[in-house]
Write an enzyme that holds these catalytic residues in place. Structure first.
Site, short mmCIF file in Angstrom:
data_model
loop_
_atom_site.label_atom_id
_atom_site.label_comp_id
_atom_site.label_asym_id
_atom_site.label_seq_id
_atom_site.Cartn_x
_atom_site.Cartn_y
_atom_site.Cartn_z
N ARG A 176 -1.63 -1.79 -6.63
CA ARG A 176 -0.98 -2.54 -5.14
C ARG A 176 -1.34 -3.77 -5.02
O ARG A 176 -0.51 -4.46 -3.78
CB ARG A 176 -2.71 -1.67 -3.68
CG ARG A 176 -2.97 -0.43 -3.71
CD ARG A 176 -4.22 -0.39 -2.85
NE ARG A 176 -4.76 1.03 -3.07
CZ ARG A 176 -4.09 2.05 -2.12
NH1 ARG A 176 -3.52 1.72 -1.45
NH2 ARG A 176 -4.69 3.30 -2.43
N ASN A 202 1.04 -1.27 -0.05
CA ASN A 202 -0.23 -0.19 0.17
C ASN A 202 0.84 1.11 -0.14
O ASN A 202 0.55 2.15 -0.40
CB ASN A 202 -1.09 -0.16 1.06
CG ASN A 202 -2.12 -0.78 1.25
OD1 ASN A 202 -3.22 -1.02 0.18
ND2 ASN A 202 -2.15 -1.73 1.68
N HIS A 262 2.03 1.66 -3.31
CA HIS A 262 0.95 2.55 -4.74
C HIS A 262 0.66 4.13 -3.87
O HIS A 262 0.93 5.00 -5.15
CB HIS A 262 -0.38 1.76 -4.11
CG HIS A 262 -1.30 2.36 -4.96
ND1 HIS A 262 -1.44 2.27 -6.49
CD2 HIS A 262 -2.34 3.31 -4.53
CE1 HIS A 262 -2.34 3.42 -6.66
NE2 HIS A 262 -3.07 4.02 -5.80
N GLU A 263 1.25 3.82 -2.67
CA GLU A 263 0.66 6.19 -2.28
C GLU A 263 1.86 6.37 -2.81
O GLU A 263 1.59 8.17 -3.06
CB GLU A 263 0.63 5.86 -1.07
CG GLU A 263 -0.65 4.88 -0.26
CD GLU A 263 -1.84 5.79 -1.08
OE1 GLU A 263 -2.23 6.93 -1.67
OE2 GLU A 263 -3.40 5.39 -1.39
N THR A 264 2.87 5.86 -2.99
CA THR A 264 4.11 6.44 -3.15
C THR A 264 4.96 6.35 -4.35
O THR A 264 6.62 7.10 -5.01
CB THR A 264 5.42 6.94 -2.01
OG1 THR A 264 5.67 5.43 -2.01
CG2 THR A 264 4.96 7.00 -0.55
#
EC number: 3.2.1.14
Length: 281
Positions: A260, A138, A141-143
């Protein structure tokens, strides 16, 4: 002249000593009300009690705003699952021009992980590995694969003016920062209260201090969402996606869910563990 204690004085001494012992025990019981920890905003001492100050936040502190300057343990706990080589293989893919290159460090991650009791350590070996893989998936994916520290081109300052518990500070923006892109004033305020940094007046520190940055992500995972419970109780990786961004689920954004899941499968392979079931949401 030798002074001899009378029977009454001996009795008084006995009862006085007994009363002192009882008082000490009562104080210990009072301090230990939060035994085994989990108390919001307090440190969990090496003996499993909540409190503040060096006795609780110093050496051996298990979770909360620990202040111990001891080097992070890498032979036990999360450190026994994620070696520096494994960590670097996970976050080391960021290009040299990325802001995140060199920011997300192994020592910072281990320090943050060790500050939260149960993170990556509360289940079987396979369960613990899946939790670590899910966290990194996660975060990756976010970064953008750990390339970014802060949200790119934010369209909002993420200030909920109706939240009076954690009011926005003038001139500050609460856009996404850190591994799980901490957002909104109420999350910065709550995370700051728990970890002990000024999240409302100095939200920028989440993007400049690697350890605090990782701590906000683990705080969100362990305290502010059900990510930890979901992945350790067998609900599957998909439940962590729903906990982080439910709008992606049920067909909301199949591409981001796939991103993700791909990261999760990759990191599970690196940690030598099967993915389990229920990967989608």
């Amino acid at each position: 002249m030798q002074i001899m204690a009378t029977q009454n004085s001996k009795s008084n001494i006995f009862w006085s000593s007994s009363a002192s012992v009882v008082l000490v025990l009562l104080l210990l019981v009072d301090v230990g009300v939060c035994q085994n920890c989990g108390c919001n905003g307090l440190c969990c001492s090496q003996y499993g009690y909540c409190g503040s100050g060096e006795a609780y936040c110093g050496a051996g502190c298990k979770e909360g705003p620990c202040s111990s300057s001891s080097p992070p343990s890498t032979g036990t706990g999360v450190g026994s699952i994620v070696s520096s080589d494994v960590f670097n293989s996970i976050v080391g893919g960021a290009a040299s021009g990325c802001a995140g290159n060199g920011f997300y460090t192994y020592d910072s991650f281990i320090s943050a992980a060790n500050a939260f009791n149960g993170f990556g350590t509360s289940g079987s070996s396979d369960v613990n590995k899946r939790e670590i893989a899910a966290f990194f998936a996660n975060a990756a994916h976010e970064t953008g694969g750990f390339c970014y520290i802060e949200e790119q081109n934010p369209t909002s300052i993420y200030c909920d003016a109706s939240n009076t518990q954690y009011p926005c500070a003038s001139g500050k923006t609460y856009h996404g920062r850190g591994p799980l892109q901490l957002s909104w004033n109420y999350n910065y305020g709550a995370a700051g209260s728990y970890i002990q940094f000024d999240g409302l007046n100095n939200p920028e520190i989440v993007g400049t201090d690697s350890t605090i940055s990782f701590k906000t992500a683990v705080w969100f995972w362990m305290v502010n969402s059900n990510c930890h419970t979901a992945i350790t109780s067998g609900q599957g990786f998909g439940a962590t996606i729903r906990a982080i961004n439910s709008m992606e689920c049920d067909g909301g954004n199949a591409a981001t869910v796939a991103s993700r899941v791909n990261y999760y499968q990759k990191f599970c392979q690196q940690l030598n563990v099967d993915t389990g079931s229920n990967l989608q949401c």
